[in-house]
Design a protein around this motif. Structure first.
Motif, PDB file in Angstrom:
ATOM      1  N   GLU A 148      12.355  -8.379  18.601  1.00 44.30           N
ATOM      2  CA  GLU A 148      13.231  -7.508  19.401  1.00 44.30           C
ATOM      3  C   GLU A 148      14.518  -6.983  18.362  1.00 44.30           C
ATOM      4  O   GLU A 148      15.280  -8.036  17.983  1.00 44.30           O
ATOM      5  N   LEU A 149      14.952  -5.944  18.322  1.00 42.62           N
ATOM      6  CA  LEU A 149      16.099  -5.477  17.693  1.00 42.62           C
ATOM      7  C   LEU A 149      17.129  -5.202  18.537  1.00 42.62           C
ATOM      8  O   LEU A 149      17.191  -4.384  19.700  1.00 42.62           O
ATOM      9  N   LYS A 176       7.389  -1.860  13.813  1.00 41.18           N
ATOM     10  CA  LYS A 176       5.960  -1.387  14.095  1.00 41.18           C
ATOM     11  C   LYS A 176       5.147  -1.343  12.772  1.00 41.18           C
ATOM     12  O   LYS A 176       3.963  -1.969  12.773  1.00 41.18           O
ATOM     13  N   GLU A 225      16.996   3.244  13.725  1.00 41.90           N
ATOM     14  CA  GLU A 225      15.795   3.917  13.905  1.00 41.90           C
ATOM     15  C   GLU A 225      14.761   3.538  12.837  1.00 41.90           C
ATOM     16  O   GLU A 225      13.460   3.452  13.170  1.00 41.90           O
ATOM     17  N   GLU A 234      13.552   0.151  13.629  1.00 41.67           N
ATOM     18  CA  GLU A 234      12.393   0.204  14.608  1.00 41.67           C
ATOM     19  C   GLU A 234      11.025   0.477  14.248  1.00 41.67           C
ATOM     20  O   GLU A 234      10.243   0.060  14.609  1.00 41.67           O
ATOM     21  N   GLN A 235      10.875   1.638  13.352  1.00 36.71           N
ATOM     22  CA  GLN A 235       9.803   1.995  12.572  1.00 36.71           C
ATOM     23  C   GLN A 235       9.183   0.756  11.907  1.00 36.71           C
ATOM     24  O   GLN A 235       8.181   0.682  11.975  1.00 36.71           O
TER      25      GLN A 235
END
Length: 299
Positions: free
Chosen positions: A182-183, A175, A168, A171-172
């Protein structure tokens, strides 16, 4: 003379009673402590969550060995991190031994802090998380370099289990750095297999990893600089328990709080567990060889 002997006999009799009473008291206290430990664990099953990460498998099996030697019946329940937290909240799980703070599992702390006990005690104080690439990928040394060289990695970050705090945070991070990547989610074993193949062929690969981990002793990998500090600095590893656990198992609760490991100790434990067909066998061997350390935790 007879009177003097009679008085002496009386005094000796009293002294004997005092000595026997004292011995009985000491023995009683010792027996009481032993009974407390036995009654705490007798016919009760402790359920500990196990996440499929190398260090988590190692420490959960280590504690299974330690606790069962103390008379507890320990069950390991394989779950991902999200399910682990829900099970702690519901009381279906007694403990989880790996909570990374202040960054990686901050979302779980925020969500469950009122329904799960997050211990302030830490068992490992020098953890690190970040994106890694092989040392031979000389063009990339910082996360800021990734977009410039995205063709090397096919714009893919090879990840592991969905729901993990580090996934998670990654993912941050995508950004925060506006990465055109892509993860990919899979499992830790699948991610490590891809790293192994990439290193074997000297191909580029980028993946989120953490230390302590045996992979760093096997391959030459480097953490990428994280100027925005999205992954945070030094992480500390805690444990968490269901509500009421400390009251139900005060001794085990205290042992968990006493637990401390350094790089060498956790590295060796992981190596032992990874090097056997059954994790429990490796854990048993390590526990046997490190009894002095364990005695400091379970004193």
């Amino acid at each position: 003379m007879y009177k003097w002997k009679k008085e002496l006999s009386f005094i000796l009799a009293i002294l004997m009673v005092v000595v026997l009473t004292a011995c009985g008291s000491t023995s009683g206290e010792s027996n009481s402590e032993q009974t407390d430990t036995e009654s705490e664990g007798k016919n009760k099953e402790l359920t500990i969550g196990q996440v499929n990460w190398a260090e988590n498998i190692a420490v959960t099996n280590m504690w299974k060995v330690i606790l069962e030697e103390k008379g507890y019946n320990v069950k390991l329940n394989n779950l991902n991190m999200g399910s682990t937290m829900k099970a702690l909240e519901s009381g279906d799980l007694d403990a989880s031994l790996e909570i990374w703070l202040p960054v990686q599992d901050a979302n779980y702390l925020e969500k469950y802090q009122d329904s799960v006990n997050f211990s302030e005690a830490t068992w490992y104080d020098n953890a690190k998380v970040g994106l890694v690439v092989p040392e031979y990928v000389e063009e990339v040394n910082s996360i800021e370099d990734l977009n410039e060289h995205k063709e090397l990695f096919n714009s893919e970050i090879v990840g592991f289990g969905p729901g993990a705090g580090t996934m998670e945070v990654t993912e941050q991070l995508i950004k925060d750095y506006e990465l055109d990547y892509e993860l990919l989610s899979s499992s830790e074993s699948a991610m490590l297999a891809e790293i192994k193949e990439a290193v074997k062929d000297e191909e580029p690969i980028v993946a989120p990893l953490w230390s302590p981990h045996w992979v760093f002793s096997k391959y030459d990998l480097k953490f990428l600089e994280d100027p925005q500090n999205t992954y945070g600095g030094v992480e500390k590893i805690h444990h968490a328990t269901r509500q009421g656990f400390e009251e139900d198992y005060p001794k085990v609760s205290e042992w968990f709080k006493n637990w401390k490991m350094n790089d060498q100790q956790i590295g060796e434990l992981i190596e032992y567990v990874e090097g056997t067909e059954e994790p429990l066998e490796g854990a048993e061997k390590w526990v046997e060889e490190n009894q002095d350390l364990i005695d400091e935790w379970v004193k």
